[in-house]
Write a protein that holds these residues in place. Structure first.
Motif, PDB file in Angstrom:
ATOM      1  N   ASN A  22       0.815  -1.227   0.067  1.00  0.00           N
ATOM      2  CA  ASN A  22       0.120  -0.024   0.069  1.00  0.00           C
ATOM      3  C   ASN A  22       0.893   1.292  -0.021  1.00  0.00           C
ATOM      4  O   ASN A  22       0.511   2.237  -0.754  1.00  0.00           O
ATOM      5  CB  ASN A  22      -0.819  -0.078   0.991  1.00  0.00           C
ATOM      6  N   LEU A  25       2.208   1.688  -3.564  1.00  0.00           N
ATOM      7  CA  LEU A  25       1.279   2.475  -4.378  1.00  0.00           C
ATOM      8  C   LEU A  25       0.958   3.681  -4.269  1.00  0.00           C
ATOM      9  O   LEU A  25       0.692   4.231  -5.137  1.00  0.00           O
ATOM     10  CB  LEU A  25       0.030   1.388  -4.021  1.00  0.00           C
ATOM     11  N   LYS A  26       0.879   4.288  -2.941  1.00  0.00           N
ATOM     12  CA  LYS A  26       0.629   5.694  -2.592  1.00  0.00           C
ATOM     13  C   LYS A  26       1.831   6.428  -3.344  1.00  0.00           C
ATOM     14  O   LYS A  26       1.670   7.353  -3.731  1.00  0.00           O
ATOM     15  CB  LYS A  26       0.446   5.823  -1.131  1.00  0.00           C
ATOM     16  N   ASP A  29       1.135   6.624  -6.936  1.00  0.00           N
ATOM     17  CA  ASP A  29       0.027   7.469  -7.229  1.00  0.00           C
ATOM     18  C   ASP A  29       0.393   9.045  -6.959  1.00  0.00           C
ATOM     19  O   ASP A  29      -0.043   9.740  -7.780  1.00  0.00           O
ATOM     20  CB  ASP A  29      -1.011   7.013  -6.322  1.00  0.00           C
ATOM     21  N   ASP A  30       1.137   9.047  -5.951  1.00  0.00           N
ATOM     22  CA  ASP A  30       1.653  10.455  -5.774  1.00  0.00           C
ATOM     23  C   ASP A  30       2.581  10.831  -6.904  1.00  0.00           C
ATOM     24  O   ASP A  30       2.350  12.334  -7.159  1.00  0.00           O
ATOM     25  CB  ASP A  30       2.420  10.838  -4.164  1.00  0.00           C
ATOM     26  N   ILE A  32       2.397  10.141  -9.936  1.00  0.00           N
ATOM     27  CA  ILE A  32       1.451  10.083 -10.856  1.00  0.00           C
ATOM     28  C   ILE A  32       0.843  11.634 -10.943  1.00  0.00           C
ATOM     29  O   ILE A  32       0.650  12.152 -11.802  1.00  0.00           O
ATOM     30  CB  ILE A  32       0.325   8.916 -11.206  1.00  0.00           C
ATOM     31  N   ASP A  33       0.135  11.904  -9.612  1.00  0.00           N
ATOM     32  CA  ASP A  33      -0.372  13.022  -9.488  1.00  0.00           C
ATOM     33  C   ASP A  33       0.575  14.397  -9.880  1.00  0.00           C
ATOM     34  O   ASP A  33       0.020  15.442 -10.057  1.00  0.00           O
ATOM     35  CB  ASP A  33      -0.898  13.492  -8.080  1.00  0.00           C
ATOM     36  N   SER A  40      -1.154   6.590 -16.866  1.00  0.00           N
ATOM     37  CA  SER A  40      -1.717   5.450 -16.064  1.00  0.00           C
ATOM     38  C   SER A  40      -0.704   4.834 -15.072  1.00  0.00           C
ATOM     39  O   SER A  40       0.461   4.958 -15.029  1.00  0.00           O
ATOM     40  CB  SER A  40      -2.313   4.357 -17.078  1.00  0.00           C
ATOM     41  N   ARG A  41      -1.311   3.928 -14.129  1.00  0.00           N
ATOM     42  CA  ARG A  41      -0.405   3.324 -13.375  1.00  0.00           C
ATOM     43  C   ARG A  41       0.762   2.417 -14.002  1.00  0.00           C
ATOM     44  O   ARG A  41       1.773   2.401 -13.607  1.00  0.00           O
ATOM     45  CB  ARG A  41      -1.259   2.395 -12.327  1.00  0.00           C
TER      46      ARG A  41
END
Length: 105
Positions: A22, A25-26, A29-30, A32-33, A40-41
Motif C-alpha cells: 500500500n 502504491l501511494k 500514485d503521488d 502520477i499526480d 496510467s499506473r
C-alpha cells in the motif's frame, strides 16, 4: 514461472502481475499526480522502473553526477576530522602515567 502474454500485448512486450505494498502504491500514485499530463499506473510503473534501472546502471559504471559519492566522501572526511580532534585531546594510559609522575615531583 514465465509471464503470461496478453492478447493486447505487443510482440516485444510481456505482461506481468505486480503486487505493490500500500505504501509503494501511494508513492506511485503521488508521482502520477505530480506529472504534467495524465499517466496510467502501468505506464508510471514502467517509467519509474526504466529510470531506476538507468540510474543504477550509471551508478555502477561510475558515471552520472557522483553526488552521492561526493557527499559520502565529505561526511567521511568530517567524521575523520572529528575523530582526530578527540584523539588529540584524549589522555591515554601513557599520558595519565606522565601526569601522575609530574604531580609527584
Amino acid at each position: 514461472m514465465p509471464a503470461r502474454q496478453t492478447p493486447v500485448a505487443k510482440a516485444a512486450e510481456t505482461a506481468i502481475t505486480v503486487r505493490p505494498s500500500n505504501g509503494l502504491l501511494k508513492r506511485i500514485d503521488d508521482w502520477i499526480d505530480s506529472q504534467d499530463k495524465a499517466v496510467s499506473r502501468s505506464a508510471a510503473i514502467l517509467q519509474l522502473a526504466e529510470r531506476g534501472l538507468e540510474s543504477a546502471a550509471m551508478s555502477s559504471q561510475g558515471g552520472g553526477s557522483g553526488r552521492g559519492a561526493k557527499q559520502a566522501a565529505g561526511m567521511a572526511s568530517d567524521a575523520i576530522d572529528h575523530l582526530g580532534e578527540s584523539v588529540g585531546n584524549a589522555r591515554g594510559p601513557r599520558a595519565a602515567k606522565e601526569t601522575a609522575c609530574e604531580r609527584a615531583f
